[in-house]
Design an enzyme around this catalytic site. Structure first.
Site, PDB file in Angstrom:
ATOM      1  N   PRO A   7       0.843  -1.222   0.029  1.00  0.00           N
ATOM      2  CA  PRO A   7       0.057   0.023   0.019  1.00  0.00           C
ATOM      3  C   PRO A   7       0.848   1.164   0.094  1.00  0.00           C
ATOM      4  O   PRO A   7       2.032   1.425   0.473  1.00  0.00           O
ATOM      5  CB  PRO A   7      -0.710  -0.281   1.319  1.00  0.00           C
ATOM      6  CG  PRO A   7       0.187  -1.012   2.256  1.00  0.00           C
ATOM      7  CD  PRO A   7       0.870  -1.823   1.171  1.00  0.00           C
ATOM      8  N   ASP A   8       0.214   2.367  -0.306  1.00  0.00           N
ATOM      9  CA  ASP A   8       0.857   3.706  -0.540  1.00  0.00           C
ATOM     10  C   ASP A   8       0.733   4.339   0.770  1.00  0.00           C
ATOM     11  O   ASP A   8      -0.460   5.123   0.896  1.00  0.00           O
ATOM     12  CB  ASP A   8       0.363   4.688  -1.931  1.00  0.00           C
ATOM     13  CG  ASP A   8       0.699   5.767  -1.900  1.00  0.00           C
ATOM     14  OD1 ASP A   8       2.021   6.084  -0.979  1.00  0.00           O
ATOM     15  OD2 ASP A   8       0.394   6.710  -2.657  1.00  0.00           O
ATOM     16  N   ALA A   9       1.249   3.794   1.935  1.00  0.00           N
ATOM     17  CA  ALA A   9       0.883   4.266   3.184  1.00  0.00           C
ATOM     18  C   ALA A   9       2.354   4.177   3.897  1.00  0.00           C
ATOM     19  O   ALA A   9       2.486   3.821   5.179  1.00  0.00           O
ATOM     20  CB  ALA A   9       0.108   2.977   4.009  1.00  0.00           C
ATOM     21  N   LYS A  60       1.569   8.497   6.246  1.00  0.00           N
ATOM     22  CA  LYS A  60       0.579   8.939   5.460  1.00  0.00           C
ATOM     23  C   LYS A  60      -0.087   7.885   4.872  1.00  0.00           C
ATOM     24  O   LYS A  60       0.512   6.690   4.543  1.00  0.00           O
ATOM     25  CB  LYS A  60       0.731  10.098   4.531  1.00  0.00           C
ATOM     26  CG  LYS A  60       1.895   9.569   3.387  1.00  0.00           C
ATOM     27  CD  LYS A  60       1.289   9.531   2.112  1.00  0.00           C
ATOM     28  CE  LYS A  60       1.682   8.196   1.226  1.00  0.00           C
ATOM     29  NZ  LYS A  60       1.332   8.520  -0.202  1.00  0.00           N
ATOM     30  N   ASN A  93      -2.592   6.972   1.042  1.00  0.00           N
ATOM     31  CA  ASN A  93      -2.755   7.510  -0.294  1.00  0.00           C
ATOM     32  C   ASN A  93      -4.098   8.398  -0.225  1.00  0.00           C
ATOM     33  O   ASN A  93      -5.164   7.989   0.310  1.00  0.00           O
ATOM     34  CB  ASN A  93      -3.116   6.571  -1.572  1.00  0.00           C
ATOM     35  CG  ASN A  93      -3.317   6.762  -2.615  1.00  0.00           C
ATOM     36  OD1 ASN A  93      -4.600   6.952  -2.887  1.00  0.00           O
ATOM     37  ND2 ASN A  93      -2.316   7.214  -3.523  1.00  0.00           N
TER      38      ASN A  93
END
Ligand code: SPV
Ligand code: MG
Length: 268
Positions: free
Chosen positions: A37-39, A100, A102
């Site tokens: 994930p973009d996390a 953070k 996405n």
């Protein structure tokens, strides 16, 4: 300026060949290429390696999406020096709290206080060693639902702190709040927009409203997923690649992307 998102040298090269003027080293794409994930899961080193592999392959600038800057202001200063040393032209830092997620994820998107993020931008600019390195300040105020006024207030503060450009992001299905932002912006710095959820708004229209940079952040990745899925499914079902030969690139095309002739000439 029109910019395409990518996650590797191949995607960057195809964007360059298509006529894009810069490449966006997208955190969404780079993390997705690892099926993560973009996390804030990948490290700065991993994002940097992806961005530098992209930059080495193309003759256009890479704009690196560096999320929140990977930590506190010490991390931001280190990040700037590493990206600058890696010959990356620009980094884009967003005003969300680390770690953070996405912008399109259905979760909270907490922002740093404006003064903290302004200081972060100042830290980034003070850390660069040369002239030709640019820091884009990205506000997630609209993603957080805080409205255009807050987004403008934040971007003015980031401009004051030394940002070279601002990025305004929205997850709305239409461009209305972006247009409102652009109408309210006094033009002191270039504005970057990312029309992912409002694709009906063309780059020409965005530019007419005062946007300087339009990023097509993830269409390449989404095209790749769709093409691979269809190709693999067909081959697996048919037990032959005959059904896809007409729609996939010939091997000679891949050789050209690898510049094979130039390499072989070294030994000739
Ligand atoms: C990215 O491409 O990683 C971005 C743009 O930051 S978005 O995914 O729309 O947040
Ligand atoms: Mg990102």
């Amino acid at each position: 300026m029109r910019v395409a998102g990518a996650h590797d040298a191949l995607g960057s090269t195809l964007a360059w060949q298509a006529g894009f003027q810069a490449v966006w080293a997208s955190s969404f794409e780079i993390s997705a290429s690892r099926c993560l994930p973009d996390a804030s899961v990948l490290t700065m080193t991993e994002y940097l390696a992806a961005a530098t592999n992209m930059q080495k392959a193309v003759g256009i600038p890479v704009v690196a999406d560096v999320d929140t800057g990977y930590g506190n202001n010490l991390n931001v200063a280190h990040m700037v020096r590493e990206y600058e040393a890696g010959r990356i032209t620009a980094v884009c830092i967003e005003d969300k709290v680390y770690p953070k997620v996405n912008s399109f994820a259905a979760t909270s998107h907490d922002l740093l206080p404006v003064s903290d993020f302004a200081r972060r931008i100042g830290t980034a600019k003070a850390a660069q060693r040369g002239e030709d390195f640019y820091v884009i300040a990205r506000t997630e105020a609209l993603i957080n639902g805080l409205g255009v006024e807050e987004a403008l207030k934040r971007c003015y503060a980031y401009a004051e702190a030394g940002a070279d450009a601002v990025l305004i992001h929205s997850k709305k299905k239409d461009q209305q709040e972006i247009v409102e932002f652009l109408d309210g912006w006094d033009g002191r710095l270039p504005v970057v927009v990312v029309p992912t959820t409002y694709p009906q708004w063309s780059a020409a229209e965005a530019e007419k409203h005062g946007a300087s940079v339009v990023i097509y952040a993830n269409q390449g990745l989404r095209a790749t997923v769709q093409a691979l899925r269809e190709t693999f499914r067909t081959i697996c079902q048919d037990g032959t690649s005959l059904g896809v030969e007409d729609v996939i690139a010939p091997v000679s095309d891949i050789f050209a992307l690898q510049k094979l002739d130039e390499w072989l000439a070294l030994e000739a």
